[in-house]
Design a protein around this motif. Structure first.
Motif, PDB file in Angstrom:
ATOM      1  N   PHE A  23       0.834  -1.196   0.000  1.00 31.42           N
ATOM      2  CA  PHE A  23       0.000   0.000   0.000  1.00 31.42           C
ATOM      3  C   PHE A  23       0.876   1.257   0.000  1.00 31.42           C
ATOM      4  N   PHE A  24       1.930   1.274   0.803  1.00 32.80           N
ATOM      5  CA  PHE A  24       2.858   2.399   0.852  1.00 32.80           C
ATOM      6  C   PHE A  24       3.544   2.600  -0.493  1.00 32.80           C
ATOM      7  N   LEU A  25       4.005   1.519  -1.113  1.00 30.50           N
ATOM      8  CA  LEU A  25       4.654   1.631  -2.426  1.00 30.50           C
ATOM      9  C   LEU A  25       3.674   2.125  -3.486  1.00 30.50           C
ATOM     10  N   TRP A  26       2.424   1.694  -3.398  1.00 32.49           N
ATOM     11  CA  TRP A  26       1.400   2.138  -4.333  1.00 32.49           C
ATOM     12  C   TRP A  26       1.167   3.644  -4.202  1.00 32.49           C
ATOM     13  N   LEU A  33       4.257   9.706  -9.882  1.00 30.72           N
ATOM     14  CA  LEU A  33       3.554   9.966 -11.135  1.00 30.72           C
ATOM     15  C   LEU A  33       3.113  11.424 -11.220  1.00 30.72           C
ATOM     16  N   PHE A  34       2.523  11.947 -10.155  1.00 33.14           N
ATOM     17  CA  PHE A  34       2.068  13.336 -10.172  1.00 33.14           C
ATOM     18  C   PHE A  34       3.246  14.306 -10.239  1.00 33.14           C
ATOM     19  N   ILE A  59       1.146   8.307 -19.523  1.00 33.99           N
ATOM     20  CA  ILE A  59      -0.257   7.926 -19.329  1.00 33.99           C
ATOM     21  C   ILE A  59      -0.540   6.542 -19.943  1.00 33.99           C
ATOM     22  N   LEU A  60      -0.003   6.295 -21.137  1.00 39.79           N
ATOM     23  CA  LEU A  60      -0.274   5.020 -21.803  1.00 39.79           C
ATOM     24  C   LEU A  60       0.492   3.859 -21.179  1.00 39.79           C
ATOM     25  N   LEU A  61       1.713   4.082 -20.804  1.00 38.60           N
ATOM     26  CA  LEU A  61       2.526   3.059 -20.126  1.00 38.60           C
ATOM     27  C   LEU A  61       3.030   3.649 -18.800  1.00 38.60           C
ATOM     28  N   PRO A  62       2.170   3.730 -17.799  1.00 36.33           N
ATOM     29  CA  PRO A  62       2.502   4.518 -16.604  1.00 36.33           C
ATOM     30  C   PRO A  62       3.779   4.087 -15.883  1.00 36.33           C
ATOM     31  N   PHE A  63       3.930   2.802 -15.599  1.00 42.57           N
ATOM     32  CA  PHE A  63       5.123   2.384 -14.852  1.00 42.57           C
ATOM     33  C   PHE A  63       6.386   2.612 -15.665  1.00 42.57           C
TER      34      PHE A  63
END
Length: 153
Positions: A23-26, A33-34, A59-63
């Motif tokens: 959850f923290f990593l997420w 990202l922001f 946006i298309l390939l976020p990671f």
């Protein structure tokens, strides 16, 4: 009879730890990202097409997009953030100086020096000087009572 299941037995401490870590990593990934999206728009050196390309990539390939952006352009992200913070602070300081400068009254020392100079030229009498000096020392300078500063003209 129905058996009750206890969450503590079904969800051991190590599982709680791993869930919290994920959850923290997420959350950290969303923060990253922001920050990348904000940095894309903040960068004045990049053209509009480059900004659109990076934005589409993130946006298309976020990671993959975020990690490639951090690797390729992450070195200057901090510099751009610091320069923007400095620019905002300078603008804020300039606004404060401007607001303070429009409402500043001359100090009593300046007023007394002007009055003394006017009396030395003979533009006011000793009695007028004494009254104006009392007003200045009382905190009610001549500028506040007459509506204009005394210039000797």
């Amino acid at each position: 009879m129905s058996t009750q299941t206890y969450l503590a037995y079904d969800y051991p401490l190590l599982s709680v730890f791993w869930s919290m870590l994920l959850f923290f990593l997420w959350i950290m990934w969303f923060v990253l990202l922001f920050r990348v999206v904000v940095d894309i728009f903040r960068d004045d050196d990049m053209s509009g097409w480059a900004k659109a390309g990076w934005l589409a990539f993130t946006i298309l390939l976020p990671f993959l997009g975020v990690f490639v952006y951090v690797i390729a352009r992450g070195k200057n992200m901090g510099r751009r953030e610091i320069s923007q913070a400095r620019a905002q602070q300078e603008a804020f300081d300039a606004r404060i100086r401007e607001a303070a400068g429009t409402q500043t009254q001359p100090s009593s020392i300046d007023e007394l020096a002007k009055l003394s100079d006017i009396r030395a030229r003979g533009d006011i009498t000793d009695e007028e000087f004494r009254r104006a000096k009392e007003l200045v020392l009382a905190g009610h300078g001549p500028a506040e009572h007459t509506g204009s500063t005394t210039t000797g003209r």
